[in-house]
Write an enzyme that holds these catalytic residues in place. Structure first.
Site, PDB file in Angstrom:
ATOM      1  N   SER A  74      -0.362  11.552   1.802  1.00 17.64           N
ATOM      2  CA  SER A  74      -1.329  11.493   2.903  1.00 17.64           C
ATOM      3  C   SER A  74      -1.644  12.881   3.431  1.00 17.64           C
ATOM      4  O   SER A  74      -0.830  13.803   3.364  1.00 17.64           O
ATOM      5  CB  SER A  74      -0.784  10.630   4.042  1.00 17.64           C
ATOM      6  OG  SER A  74      -0.473   9.340   3.593  1.00 17.64           O
TER       7      SER A  74
HETATM    8  N1  SAH Z   1       2.525   7.983   3.010  1.00 17.53           N
HETATM    9  C1  SAH Z   1       2.491   8.196   1.596  1.00 17.53           C
HETATM   10  C2  SAH Z   1       1.153   7.700   1.106  1.00 17.53           C
HETATM   11  C3  SAH Z   1       1.172   7.197  -0.263  1.00 17.53           C
HETATM   12  S1  SAH Z   1      -0.368   6.487  -0.797  1.00 17.53           S
HETATM   13  C4  SAH Z   1       2.681   9.667   1.302  1.00 17.53           C
HETATM   14  O1  SAH Z   1       2.413  10.462   2.190  1.00 17.53           O
HETATM   15  O2  SAH Z   1       3.071  10.039   0.210  1.00 17.53           O
HETATM   16  C5  SAH Z   1      -0.097   4.784  -0.481  1.00 17.53           C
HETATM   17  C6  SAH Z   1       1.130   4.164  -1.078  1.00 17.53           C
HETATM   18  O3  SAH Z   1       1.079   2.773  -0.797  1.00 17.53           O
HETATM   19  C7  SAH Z   1       1.245   4.306  -2.583  1.00 17.53           C
HETATM   20  O4  SAH Z   1       2.492   4.840  -2.896  1.00 17.53           O
HETATM   21  C8  SAH Z   1       1.100   2.877  -3.083  1.00 17.53           C
HETATM   22  O5  SAH Z   1       1.840   2.602  -4.239  1.00 17.53           O
HETATM   23  C9  SAH Z   1       1.613   2.085  -1.901  1.00 17.53           C
HETATM   24  N2  SAH Z   1       1.167   0.692  -1.868  1.00 17.53           N
HETATM   25  C10 SAH Z   1      -0.057   0.196  -2.156  1.00 17.53           C
HETATM   26  N3  SAH Z   1      -0.064  -1.124  -2.017  1.00 17.53           N
HETATM   27  C11 SAH Z   1       1.194  -1.496  -1.636  1.00 17.53           C
HETATM   28  C12 SAH Z   1       1.815  -2.744  -1.340  1.00 17.53           C
HETATM   29  N4  SAH Z   1       1.168  -3.907  -1.399  1.00 17.53           N
HETATM   30  N5  SAH Z   1       3.113  -2.724  -0.981  1.00 17.53           N
HETATM   31  C13 SAH Z   1       3.817  -1.568  -0.909  1.00 17.53           C
HETATM   32  N6  SAH Z   1       3.279  -0.371  -1.175  1.00 17.53           N
HETATM   33  C14 SAH Z   1       1.984  -0.327  -1.533  1.00 17.53           C
END
Ligand code: SAH
EC number: 2.1.1.77
Length: 225
Positions: A74
């Site tokens: 993010s």
């Molecule tokens: N806050 C994280 C953002 C990652 S992007 C960072 O700063 O690194 C969003 C994340 O949500 C991804 O890793 C993706 O795999 C996860 N995601 C998407 N759908 C999901 C679900 N249904 N349950 C759990 N995680 C999910």
């Protein structure tokens, strides 16, 4: 890795140096992040350790960056803003995070609240995030490999829930897992049309605040090995 080398990496050099980090904090402040505790935690969290080495020199730009598997770490502004919204009404004990990803938001949260419960659907991302938090000695976090649409009912209720992927609708399970007075920060929408929302469980029902347009990767369905 030798101790000195390890310290050097954590502190960063060149494009990951303390000065580069200060510039990011200044920028977040200018963009309206005012919670001093949030800014301090972002200042001391080494974001360059949450991305691939090849991207480390861009880690203190205020931008999302790829972390593989079509996912992104993010944007620092979003991490700061969402953390600030969660904490707006005072300190929080139990916070659930949906979408661990690189673990960067997890690491920030873990320094702001008592305990973090973090759910991720992609196992390899979760494993790497776990390692990073251990390396940084952030130990008040537990991880679940599962589907964020379902939350983590066994350990509910939570005083705060943060979702770091955009949902087409607010998942009912997450509303159900909010404690009285609990706060849910979640991007809602799809594609180009996404709004950040703050939902609070009131004595009767929920209040909702729309906080403006955002851009996140989608909240998908089901766990993935
Ligand atoms: N806050 C994280 C953002 C990652 S992007 C960072 O700063 O690194 C969003 C994340 O949500 C991804 O890793 C993706 O795999 C996860 N995601 C998407 N759908 C999901 C679900 N249904 N349950 C759990 N995680 C999910």
């Amino acid at each position: 890795m030798a101790r000195e080398q390890d310290d050097l990496m954590r502190r960063g050099i060149g494009m990951t140096s303390q000065r580069t980090r200060e510039r990011l904090i200044q920028r977040l402040y200018e963009e309206g992040v005012t919670n001093a505790q949030v800014l301090e935690v972002i200042r001391r969290t080494p974001r360059h350790l949450f991305v691939d080495e090849a991207l480390a020199h861009r880690a203190y730009e205020d931008t999302a960056l790829p972390i593989g598997h079509n996912q992104t770490i993010s944007q620092p502004y979003m991490v700061a803003r969402m953390s600030e919204l969660l904490l707006e009404d005072g300190p929080l004990d139990k916070v659930m995070e949906i979408g661990t990803g690189s673990g960067y938001q997890t690491a920030v949260l873990s320094q702001l609240v008592e305990r973090v419960f973090s759910v991720e659907r992609i196992k390899v991302l979760q494993d790497r995030a776990k390692e990073r938090l251990v390396e940084l000695n952030l130990r008040n976090v537990v991880f679940r490999w599962g589907d964020g649409w379902e939350g983590w009912p066994a350990l509910a209720p939570y005083n705060g829930i943060i979702v770091t992927a955009v949902a087409t609708d607010v998942p009912q399970a997450l509303l159900d897992q909010l404690a009285p007075g609990g706060r849910l920060v979640i991007p809602v929408g799809s594609g180009e049309v996404q709004q950040l929302m703050l939902i609070v469980r009131e004595e009767q029902g929920f209040s909702r605040r729309v906080l403006g347009a955002v851009r996140f990767v989608p909240l998908l369905n089901g766990p993935l090995a």
